[in-house]
Motif scaffolding. Sequence first.
Motif, PDB file in Angstrom:
ATOM      1  N   LYS A  13     -13.731  -8.544 -13.604  1.00 56.42           N
ATOM      2  CA  LYS A  13     -13.416  -7.494 -12.603  1.00 56.42           C
ATOM      3  C   LYS A  13     -14.142  -7.409 -11.127  1.00 56.42           C
ATOM      4  CE  LYS A  13     -12.549  -4.571 -16.816  1.00 56.42           C
ATOM      5  NZ  LYS A  13     -11.934  -3.527 -17.110  1.00 56.42           N
ATOM      6  N   MET A  14     -14.229  -6.375 -10.647  1.00 52.01           N
ATOM      7  CA  MET A  14     -15.000  -6.503  -9.355  1.00 52.01           C
ATOM      8  C   MET A  14     -16.207  -6.037  -9.321  1.00 52.01           C
ATOM      9  SD  MET A  14     -13.691  -4.695  -5.690  1.00 52.01           S
ATOM     10  CE  MET A  14     -14.382  -2.848  -6.172  1.00 52.01           C
ATOM     11  N   ASN A  15     -17.045  -7.107 -10.119  1.00 49.25           N
ATOM     12  CA  ASN A  15     -18.516  -6.853 -10.649  1.00 49.25           C
ATOM     13  C   ASN A  15     -19.142  -8.434 -10.194  1.00 49.25           C
ATOM     14  OD1 ASN A  15     -18.648  -4.261 -11.806  1.00 49.25           O
ATOM     15  ND2 ASN A  15     -17.190  -5.036 -13.238  1.00 49.25           N
ATOM     16  N   THR A  16     -20.621  -8.120  -9.840  1.00 44.54           N
ATOM     17  CA  THR A  16     -21.415  -9.390  -9.198  1.00 44.54           C
ATOM     18  C   THR A  16     -21.064  -9.649  -7.991  1.00 44.54           C
ATOM     19  OG1 THR A  16     -20.118 -11.204 -10.391  1.00 44.54           O
ATOM     20  CG2 THR A  16     -21.697 -10.193 -11.855  1.00 44.54           C
ATOM     21  N   LEU A  45     -13.550 -18.024 -18.001  1.00 42.48           N
ATOM     22  CA  LEU A  45     -14.246 -16.884 -17.360  1.00 42.48           C
ATOM     23  C   LEU A  45     -13.272 -16.580 -16.296  1.00 42.48           C
ATOM     24  CD1 LEU A  45     -17.950 -18.164 -16.964  1.00 42.48           C
ATOM     25  CD2 LEU A  45     -16.805 -16.741 -18.645  1.00 42.48           C
ATOM     26  N   GLY A  46     -12.833 -15.279 -16.176  1.00 46.61           N
ATOM     27  CA  GLY A  46     -12.171 -14.751 -14.938  1.00 46.61           C
ATOM     28  C   GLY A  46     -12.991 -13.951 -14.073  1.00 46.61           C
ATOM     29  N   VAL A  47     -13.297 -14.619 -12.987  1.00 44.65           N
ATOM     30  CA  VAL A  47     -14.295 -14.170 -12.041  1.00 44.65           C
ATOM     31  C   VAL A  47     -13.722 -13.895 -10.636  1.00 44.65           C
ATOM     32  CG1 VAL A  47     -15.814 -15.706 -13.141  1.00 44.65           C
ATOM     33  CG2 VAL A  47     -14.801 -16.457 -10.907  1.00 44.65           C
ATOM     34  N   PRO A  48     -14.348 -13.202  -9.745  1.00 41.57           N
ATOM     35  CA  PRO A  48     -13.729 -12.663  -8.668  1.00 41.57           C
ATOM     36  C   PRO A  48     -13.369 -13.916  -7.853  1.00 41.57           C
ATOM     37  CG  PRO A  48     -15.757 -11.457  -8.994  1.00 41.57           C
ATOM     38  CD  PRO A  48     -15.599 -12.725 -10.026  1.00 41.57           C
ATOM     39  N   VAL A  96      -4.853 -17.720 -14.353  1.00 43.71           N
ATOM     40  CA  VAL A  96      -4.738 -16.431 -13.649  1.00 43.71           C
ATOM     41  C   VAL A  96      -4.418 -15.354 -14.475  1.00 43.71           C
ATOM     42  CG1 VAL A  96      -3.855 -15.233 -11.769  1.00 43.71           C
ATOM     43  CG2 VAL A  96      -3.768 -17.735 -11.477  1.00 43.71           C
ATOM     44  N   ILE A  97      -5.103 -14.305 -14.604  1.00 37.25           N
ATOM     45  CA  ILE A  97      -4.872 -13.019 -15.204  1.00 37.25           C
ATOM     46  C   ILE A  97      -3.760 -12.408 -14.481  1.00 37.25           C
ATOM     47  CG2 ILE A  97      -5.627 -10.689 -15.800  1.00 37.25           C
ATOM     48  CD1 ILE A  97      -8.574 -12.115 -16.226  1.00 37.25           C
ATOM     49  N   ILE A  98      -2.679 -12.144 -15.141  1.00 33.77           N
ATOM     50  CA  ILE A  98      -1.381 -11.483 -14.359  1.00 33.77           C
ATOM     51  C   ILE A  98      -1.020 -10.178 -15.151  1.00 33.77           C
ATOM     52  CG2 ILE A  98       0.958 -11.728 -13.800  1.00 33.77           C
ATOM     53  CD1 ILE A  98       0.428 -14.615 -13.166  1.00 33.77           C
ATOM     54  N   GLY A  99      -1.037  -9.207 -14.459  1.00 33.98           N
ATOM     55  CA  GLY A  99      -0.529  -7.859 -14.824  1.00 33.98           C
ATOM     56  C   GLY A  99      -1.483  -7.157 -15.780  1.00 33.98           C
ATOM     57  N   HIS A 100      -3.001  -7.200 -15.530  1.00 34.12           N
ATOM     58  CA  HIS A 100      -4.101  -6.358 -15.941  1.00 34.12           C
ATOM     59  C   HIS A 100      -3.512  -4.907 -15.727  1.00 34.12           C
ATOM     60  CE1 HIS A 100      -7.565  -4.540 -16.722  1.00 34.12           C
ATOM     61  NE2 HIS A 100      -7.787  -5.427 -17.747  1.00 34.12           N
ATOM     62  N   SER A 101      -3.643  -4.067 -16.681  1.00 24.65           N
ATOM     63  CA  SER A 101      -3.275  -2.845 -16.790  1.00 24.65           C
ATOM     64  C   SER A 101      -3.881  -1.983 -15.328  1.00 24.65           C
ATOM     65  CB  SER A 101      -3.799  -1.862 -17.629  1.00 24.65           C
ATOM     66  OG  SER A 101      -5.070  -1.786 -17.996  1.00 24.65           O
ATOM     67  N   GLU A 102      -5.077  -2.652 -14.929  1.00 23.35           N
ATOM     68  CA  GLU A 102      -5.392  -2.043 -13.615  1.00 23.35           C
ATOM     69  C   GLU A 102      -4.921  -2.490 -12.442  1.00 23.35           C
ATOM     70  OE1 GLU A 102      -9.572  -3.384 -14.200  1.00 23.35           O
ATOM     71  OE2 GLU A 102      -9.848  -2.082 -16.096  1.00 23.35           O
ATOM     72  N   ARG A 103      -4.200  -3.475 -12.474  1.00 26.04           N
ATOM     73  CA  ARG A 103      -3.295  -4.202 -11.209  1.00 26.04           C
ATOM     74  C   ARG A 103      -1.825  -3.261 -11.510  1.00 26.04           C
ATOM     75  NH1 ARG A 103      -5.780  -6.198  -7.420  1.00 26.04           N
ATOM     76  NH2 ARG A 103      -3.567  -6.140  -6.568  1.00 26.04           N
ATOM     77  N   ARG A 104      -1.407  -3.023 -12.646  1.00 26.54           N
ATOM     78  CA  ARG A 104      -0.255  -2.257 -12.965  1.00 26.54           C
ATOM     79  C   ARG A 104      -0.388  -0.918 -12.306  1.00 26.54           C
ATOM     80  NH1 ARG A 104       3.562  -4.595 -16.745  1.00 26.54           N
ATOM     81  NH2 ARG A 104       2.538  -6.458 -18.043  1.00 26.54           N
TER      82      ARG A 104
END
Length: 255
Positions: A13-16, A45-48, A96-104
Motif C-alpha cells: 500500500k502507501m507505506n515505506t 511484491l506489490g510496491v509503490p 498489477v493489482i487491480i480493483g483493490h477494495s481501497e481503490r473501489r
Amino acid sequence: MGMKPKVLAANWKMNTDLQQGMKLAADINNKVNASGVEPHARIILGVPFIHLSEIAKIMDYRRFSLAAQNCAECDSGAYTGEVSAEMIKSTGAHYVIIGHSERRHIFKESYESLQNKVDVCLKNALRPIFCCGETLDDRKKEMHKKVVEEQLKASFFHVNEEYLMRSIIAYEPVWAIGTGETATPEQAQEMHEWIRTLLRDHYKNSNVDDVPILYGGSVKPGNASDLFKQQDINGGLVGGASLKAESFMSILKAF
Ligand code: PEP
C-alpha cells in the motif's frame, strides 16, 4: 490434475519511503534465498510505483516478481499524475493489482474503469491480480456470493481464455482487510470454491484449477497455514503482515 499453484503476494500500500522500501525488499530477498523455503511458490511484491525500478534491480528474479498497485486505464497522453501500464512494464514489473477494495471504495473506481485497467494491463503483457470481495453489509444480507459474481462479471470475465490463464484473482472480504478480523478457513474456502465454479461455468475450455485464487484480509503467520490448506485457496494477498520481513517469511513457510 496438475500441481496446485501457490502464490504469495505482498501489498505494501502507501507505506515505506524509497530507502525503507529498498531495505525491506533486500531483507525479504536475503531471507528467502537463505531459507530455501517452498521453491514452488511464486512470490510477488506489490510496491509503490516509485519503488518498482529500484527494487527490480536488487531482487532475485528467479524467485520474485514485482507488482504495481494500480495503473491508468488509458494508454498514454494528457492524464497528469497517472502511471500507464507501459511505464509499469518498463520498470521490470510483471503484475498489477487491480480493483483493490481501497481503490473501489476510497477512489470510487467503477466497474468500467476496472475493466479498462484489466485490458490495458493484459495488452501490455502485464498480469492482473484482480481483487473482489464483499463488504460487511453485503455479508450480513447474505449477498456475498452475488456481489463477488457481479464484480467478476462486470470487470473481468470479458477477458479471453488465454488472458485468463495469465491472471490471478484475489478474494478479499472488505470487512477483513486491515481490521485484524480474518475470514475463517471455511468462509474463505466457500467463496473461493464459488469463484472457481463461476470460472468453470464461464471458461468451459480452460483448466481453471491452474488460475491462482488468493485470499486477502488480515493474513498473518498464525492463520496462514489453515487458510492455505483449503482446496481452492492458492495463497494470499497480504497487506500489514508483508511490511516486516519476518512475518512475511513466516507466512511463506505456511505453504
Ligand atoms: C490487502 O491490502 O490486500 C490486505 C489484505 O491487507 P491486510 O493483510 O492488512 O488485511
